[in-house]
Write an enzyme that holds these catalytic residues in place. Structure first.
Site, PDB file in Angstrom:
ATOM      1  N   PHE A 257      77.904 -55.673 -25.024  1.00  0.00           N
ATOM      2  CA  PHE A 257      78.714 -55.299 -26.070  1.00  0.00           C
ATOM      3  C   PHE A 257      78.149 -55.461 -27.356  1.00  0.00           C
ATOM      4  CE2 PHE A 257      81.328 -57.410 -22.726  1.00  0.00           C
ATOM      5  CZ  PHE A 257      81.714 -56.092 -21.966  1.00  0.00           C
ATOM      6  N   ARG A 645      78.152 -33.468 -22.950  1.00  0.00           N
ATOM      7  CA  ARG A 645      78.370 -33.511 -21.543  1.00  0.00           C
ATOM      8  C   ARG A 645      78.559 -34.855 -20.567  1.00  0.00           C
ATOM      9  NH1 ARG A 645      72.863 -31.150 -18.717  1.00  0.00           N
ATOM     10  NH2 ARG A 645      73.746 -30.328 -16.690  1.00  0.00           N
ATOM     11  N   LYS A 650      82.729 -40.543 -13.150  1.00  0.00           N
ATOM     12  CA  LYS A 650      83.076 -41.808 -12.742  1.00  0.00           C
ATOM     13  C   LYS A 650      82.902 -42.933 -13.674  1.00  0.00           C
ATOM     14  CE  LYS A 650      83.521 -44.390  -8.308  1.00  0.00           C
ATOM     15  NZ  LYS A 650      83.397 -44.144  -7.034  1.00  0.00           N
ATOM     16  N   THR A 651      81.634 -43.014 -13.849  1.00  0.00           N
ATOM     17  CA  THR A 651      80.871 -44.531 -14.603  1.00  0.00           C
ATOM     18  C   THR A 651      81.534 -44.048 -16.154  1.00  0.00           C
ATOM     19  OG1 THR A 651      78.761 -43.245 -14.858  1.00  0.00           O
ATOM     20  CG2 THR A 651      79.118 -44.851 -13.210  1.00  0.00           C
ATOM     21  N   GLN A 655      83.736 -46.453 -18.485  1.00  0.00           N
ATOM     22  CA  GLN A 655      83.371 -46.905 -20.058  1.00  0.00           C
ATOM     23  C   GLN A 655      84.754 -46.827 -20.879  1.00  0.00           C
ATOM     24  OE1 GLN A 655      80.318 -48.201 -21.363  1.00  0.00           O
ATOM     25  NE2 GLN A 655      80.380 -48.527 -19.220  1.00  0.00           N
ATOM     26  N   LYS A 718      76.336 -36.989 -25.683  1.00  0.00           N
ATOM     27  CA  LYS A 718      76.555 -37.719 -26.827  1.00  0.00           C
ATOM     28  C   LYS A 718      76.753 -39.344 -26.679  1.00  0.00           C
ATOM     29  CE  LYS A 718      78.643 -34.117 -29.665  1.00  0.00           C
ATOM     30  NZ  LYS A 718      79.902 -33.820 -30.322  1.00  0.00           N
ATOM     31  N   GLU A 722      81.129 -46.341 -26.639  1.00  0.00           N
ATOM     32  CA  GLU A 722      81.740 -46.837 -27.735  1.00  0.00           C
ATOM     33  C   GLU A 722      82.890 -46.234 -28.095  1.00  0.00           C
ATOM     34  OE1 GLU A 722      78.508 -49.629 -30.178  1.00  0.00           O
ATOM     35  OE2 GLU A 722      77.782 -47.461 -29.293  1.00  0.00           O
TER      36      GLU A 722
END
Ligand SMILES: Cc1cc2nc3c(=O)[nH]c(=O)nc-3n(C[C@H](O)[C@H](O)[C@H](O)COP(=O)(O)OP(=O)(O)OC[C@H]3O[C@@H](n4cnc5c(N)ncnc54)[C@H](O)[C@@H]3O)c2cc1C
Ligand code: SF4
Lengths: 755, 341
Positions: A257, A645, A650-651, A655, A718, A722
């Site tokens: 983080f 894109r 899933k990941t 996030q 991109k 965050e």
């Protein structure tokens, strides 16, 4: 018929992984404990170091009673400024890649105390338990000087920081006539927004195991960091080591983080002790010590907004005053976003720092933007009410089609679709605009929304690929996986680029023996390392094609790289996909054992120069408030994200879910409480520094808005780590207002602020 | 943490003898509090007397109709014991409102009573604290005191007792059974924990070396009309900002017996006979509840960061009594599972 890899025919299927939900390739290792973290490398002859931190905030050490501690059998050494050997002298030796301007803190360098919990000694012993005990009895005498840690007392001491930290941009100069426009506008709003310091608190504590490899002074440094190369250059510059002498390894990171962007002091200490004692040493920080370094800075923000009767923004002022240490100017982009998120002709942005006796703040998830967008987006909500316009409508009315800060078009911007799709999924149309008008189960219900914008950045990165005769591909780059899914998406990219099954591909990271990659931060890893991985696999593919063409009766003879596709374990002709060569056979047929390629990728400056590149999101939140008791629950969140894109839904979804949870924490719980009398953070543990638990989390939904972008990088990504956080805290605050009619302008929104 | 030795005696008399013979020793139950205190160097026993092998983990019916909770029964086993669930659901709720499943699986009933305050300064050797080191001063007074007391505090200490379980035990008028080389004795719950006064280092009235062997619950369990309402800064794994144990007996609309205890507000679970008297014999109305709340909070004093608790506690009392009265509301799991909604 011309088909290229980038634009494949429908028949490509089996090894197309990009964009497919794919489980973490490192998942099993993590849940079975096979994944090793920095403090888990049990190298032989290991000594244990425990850090002693200052109890005072400012002053100097007058005496360290090291002898008493050294008398304890099993204690090997007590390191402090009194006995640290002479190390590098110049500031630049202590500067890491992400260091802000100023003079970096040097651990154990001098008797001066500059902040509370400053590391002042390292006690090294045969066992961890002994080192911990010995550290607890080390007596240190101080000469105490008065300190000031409270930003509130520094309101008049703000100054504009000079340049220094990479990625930081001073706010653009004012445009239009913001003062006059504000005065003349019929609807005005101004208010101050505040949050205290927040700490990252990844689950894994900072730790370094330094393996002493013998008198050539070669070290293996197993470190918890978000950037192996960054730690290496820091360590080599300070200790005068060559790169060969200091290999930094970080295979797994239990969350970062931002806390691991800069090398932490335990790395310095472990290396120091290993070099001095010529033995392997481990230093792990305690949870309490996780509060002894960087944090999201305490920030005071002032926003002034005005609109005309049609809901057009007439003026926007946003200023921020943030704390920094006495020795560094920690800067983040807090206010700049406000000049870009909405169309407005009259804008004035201001960013100032004030020095306090604290450690330098540090980038924390969506640094600056999380702070700035909170204030701006609550202020937008407030003005929408004043102007009598629906908050979503208000944002659409002031939609920016161009980045006015940079005076450039966006490379792509699907924020409008985020608004529409998010609102539809959420059911925004069911909102009664009147505050306190909606109820459910005896509780007040509130709907709120907010927006976020984050940089789409690509950095230079390198990668290596090695294909072996057994049909396995290993791709490597010294990147990191702080839990984001780097291992997985890089494996997907490599597998798809060379048309191999996922199981045949291994991605290796976190080692300075591998090609260089940037620190993992800024949501740029997918774009940067992903592009390098794609590039190196394409290079390897070219070599494979050449070899394949040498095979007897090769159907690929004479064709160019652009005329073939790598898919399903085959290299096949675009013009006739029946004409193919099995990739696995290529090396064997040529009598080769392995084939390697090394290359990299860098942003295409020429292409990108004319554009502003950003990811966006729109967050919609439902809260339920028990007004009598002041309790608030976030019952529903829809987060619509346009981030180019999506490599792995899933990941990527994980996030964004993590970001929402983070945002709930930011809105409702997180604050590190400083007792300014002591200059010390007091809730320095996870029992009292609250972050959400499962019972705080209800219905979370993530929408990925399709967005194509050929400018940002060849992959069109991109970054997603965050942006999802942005807007969450503001949307919750706005929903709380809609529910209760009470406007809370200082985070977190605790019980006592709503009751 | 200093080095220490460990022994797990199998008989109560052996355990208490060992404790007396080794003044620098400590009993250890689940260790969920003591080990943390040792890691922070707040506690430094050189010998730990493990209680796991003592025959104190039973939960059994008493001849007078009460229930005995062994000191070494875990908080989880106690909360989910069928007799507790059936006859003392207030206790079940209070225990389950505390900590996390993992902690409750380790934590023992004796340890829960003996757990120490969560005052930040008490845990941090860098700051003075009268409870940790008598005479050094109280950092919370004039410092950060959100989690501190509004009732019964002293100029020496404004710490709170953090337990949820104890708030219910106070309301249920449990009896604490203890053993020492001098024999056994019983301490009423009201007299077990104490106010800080000028001896803030003492949390309770146990004599040196005494071992808690059991908690006896009287027959009356208030199983029909009760509520444990806990307000906290997140939905789980957080100590109470304010908590209320409310237990009523009703005859139609009329309250015939009442117990009311507050957690998170004082150095001990806070009860006051006058407040309960204001309820007994009265109709169960908001007016009655408010009078009782005002009485229970009488004399409350806030500090810089916790003054809000005075009003919050009053509202929580009214809500808890209301929920206890309208039990169908209480049984809506949401009402207390998510006591912050
Ligand atoms: C992060 C965290 C969150 C928590 N949240 C909550 C919460 O929300 N609500 C809540 O109520 N509690 C909470 N707790 C506290 C938890 O309930 C206590 O730590 C636990 O009940 C202590 O029991 P134990 O058996 O582990 O005690 P131990 O740690 O073993 O002992 C604690 C003390 O009791 C003494 N002792 C133990 N048994 C006996 C005995 N039989 N006779 C005499 N002395 C004895 C020990 O010597 C020691 O001094 C939390 C704890 C943690 C760590
Ligand atoms: S309130 Fe009590 S425990 Fe806290 S600092 Fe003061 S004396 Fe110590």
């Amino acid at each position: 018929m011309s088909q290229t890899i980038a634009n494949p025919p429908v028949v490509r299927l089996g090894t197309d992984y990009i964009g497919k939900p794919t489980s973490r390739v490192d998942g099993t290792a993590k849940v079975t404990g096979a994944a090793k973290y920095a403090a888990e490398y049990n190298v032989p002859n290991l000594l244990y170091g425990v850090v002693v931190c200052s109890h005072i905030t400012k002053g100097r050490i007058t005496k360290i009673h090291a002898a008493d501690v050294l008398a304890v059998p099993g204690v090997v050494q007590v390191f402090s400024h009194e006995n640290v050997p002479s190390l590098a002298w110049f500031d630049h030796n202590y500067k890491d890649d992400v260091a802000p301007g100023g003079s970096p803190f040097r651990p154990l360098h001098e008797p001066e105390i500059r902040f509370n919990m400053q590391p002042v000694a390292l006690v090294v012993a045969d066992t961890f338990e002994l080192a911990r005990y010995a550290a607890s009895i080390l007596e240190i005498e101080y000469e105490v000087e008065p300190h000031e840690t409270d930003l509130e007392k520094k309101r008049d001491d703000g100054y504009e920081p000079g340049r220094g930290k990479s990625g930081w941009m001073p706010p653009p100069p004012p445009r239009g006539n913001p003062n006059q426009a504000y005065r003349k506008a019929p609807h005005q709003h101004e208010a101050e927004y505040i949050h205290l310091a927040q700490h990252h608190n990844p689950m894994e504590m900072f730790a370094t195991t330094v393996e002493w490899l013998g008198d050539g002074q070669k070290l293996n440094i197993f470190d918890k960091t978000q950037g192996a190369y960054n730690v290496q250059q820091y360590i080599t510059k300070i200790f005068g080591l060559s790169k060969e002498e200091a290999r930094v390894i970080t295979k797994y990171t239990g969350g970062g983080f931002g806390s691991g962007l800069r090398p932490q002091y335990q790395a310095f200490m472990a290396v120091l002790a290993a070099l001095e004692l010529k033995q392997s040493v481990r230093v792990s920080l305690t949870r309490q010590q996780m509060f002894s370094f960087g944090h999201r800075p305490h920030t005071l923000q002032y926003v002034k907004l005005a609109a005309d009767d049609n809901g057009t923004l007439q003026a926007l002022h946003h200023s921020a005053l943030a704390e920094t240490s006495q020795f560094e100017d920690f800067t983040e982009n807090v206010v700049n976003w406000s000049g870009m998120l909405y169309q407005c002709e009259n804008v004035k942005l201001k960013y100032q720092l004030a020095k306090a006796d604290v450690f330098s703040p540090l980038d924390m998830r969506a640094p600056g933007a999380a702070t700035g967008s909170y204030a701006l987006e609550v202020a937008m909500d407030e003005l929408a009410y004043k102007a009598g316009i629906d908050p979503l409508q208000f944002r659409l009315l002031n939609y920016a089609d161009r980045d006015q800060n940079a005076d450039k078009p966006f490379s792509s911007k699907k924020l409008r679709e985020c608004y529409h799709q998010g609102a539809a999924k959420f059911g925004w149309d069911k909102r009664n605009p009147k505050p306190r008008s909606m109820r459910k189960n005896g509780k007040l219900v509130g709907y709120g929304m907010a927006t976020g914008v984050w940089d789409a950045t690509q950095k230079k990165a390198a990668a290596k690929a090695c294909f072996t005769a057994d049909g396995r591909l290993t791709v490597s780059s010294a990147s990191n996986d702080i839990g984001t899914g780097t291992y997985t998406i890089m494996t997907q990219i490599a597998a798809q680029t060379l048309g191999l099954p996922l199981e045949a591909v291994t991605f290796v990271l976190g080692d300075t023996n591998l090609p260089e990659a940037p620190v993992q931060g800024g949501s740029w890893t997918a774009a940067s390392v992903g592009s390098a991985v794609e590039a190196v696999c394409q290079d390897l593919g070219k070599s494979l094609l050449k070899l394949a063409q040498k095979m007897d009766d090769s159907p690929l003879k004479g064709v160019d790289f652009e005329d073939v596709q790598f898919v399903n374990g085959l290299i096949r002709r675009n013009d006739d996909i029946q004409q193919s060569v099995v990739i696995r056979d290529v090396l064997q047929a040529n009598g080769e054992k392995e084939l390697t390629a090394e290359s990299g990728a860098a942003p295409d400056m020429m292409k990108q120069m004319g554009y502003s590149m950003h990811a966006h999101n729109a967050v919609f939140v439902e809260v339920q408030v028990d007004e009598e008791l002041g309790t608030l629950h976030v019952t529903r969140v829809v987060n619509a994200v346009a981030a180019g894109r999506i490599l792995n839904p899933k990941t990527a979804r994980s996030q964004v879910l993590g970001s929402i949870v983070w945002g709930i924490g930011m809105a409702l719980m997180e604050e590190t409480i400083m007792d300014h009398g002591f200059g010390r953070f007091m809730n320095h543990n996870l029992a009292e520094y609250h972050i959400p638990v499962m019972a705080d989390i209800h219905d979370l939904q993530v929408v990925f808005v399709e967005e194509e972008d050929e400018i940002v990088n060849p992959l069109g990504v991109k970054g997603i780590g965050e942006v999802g956080l942005l807007g969450v805290a503001a949307a919750i605050s706005n929903a709380a207002f809609h529910a209760t009619g009470k406007r809370v302008r200082d985070l977190p929104v605790l019980i006592n602020k709503l009751m | 943490m200093n080095s220490f030795t460990y022994s797990p005696p199998t008989a109560v008399d052996a355990a208490v003898r060992e404790r007396i013979n080794r003044p620098d020793s400590a009993y250890i139950g689940g260790g969920t509090n003591l080990i943390d205190l040792m890691k922070e160097n707040v506690a430094h026993p050189t010998h730990l007397i493990g209680l796991k092998k003592l025959p104190l983990a039973e939960i059994e019916n008493l001849p007078d109709g009460g229930l005995r909770l062994g000191a070494m029964a875990t908080n989880a086993d106690t909360a989910w014991h069928p007799e507790v669930e059936k006859r003392y659901p207030l206790l079940n709720q209070a225990i389950l409102a505390g900590a996390t499943p993992q902690l409750r699986n380790m934590a023992t009933n004796g340890g829960n009573l003996m757990q120490r305050t969560r005052c930040y300064y008490f845990y941090d050797l860098a700051t003075p604290c009268n409870k940790r080191e008598p005479g050094t001063g109280c950092s919370a007074i004039g410092g950060y005191n959100r989690i501190h007391a509004i009732l019964g505090a002293s100029e020496q200490c404004i710490a709170t007792h953090p337990s949820d379980m104890c708030v219910a035990l106070a309301a249920l008028e449990a009896v604490v059974r203890v053993s020492s080389p001098q024999g056994e004795r019983s301490i009423s719950f009201a007299n077990f924990h104490r106010l800080p006064g000028d001896r803030p280092e003492l949390d309770n009235t146990l004599r040196p070396g005494e071992l808690i062997t059991a908690l006896d619950l009287p027959k009356k369990g208030f199983a029909k009309n009760f509520t444990y309402l806990k307000l906290r800064d997140r939905s789980s794994y957080a100590f109470a900002v304010v908590s209320v144990a409310a237990a009523l007996e009703l005859d139609g609309d009329i309250i015939t017996d009442a117990r009311l205890a507050l957690g998170g507000v004082a150095h001990k679970p806070w009860r006051k006979a006058e407040a309960e008297q204001l309820l007994i014999g009265k109709p169960a109305t908001l007016v009655t509840f408010r009078q009782a709340a005002a009485e229970l909070l009488a004399g409350a004093e806030g500090h810089a960061h916790n003054a809000f608790k005075i009003e919050l506690a009053k509202r929580a009392i009214v809500r808890a009594l209301k929920q206890a009265t309208e039990m169908d509301y209480v049984l809506d799991t949401n009402a207390f599972q998510n006591s912050n909604p």
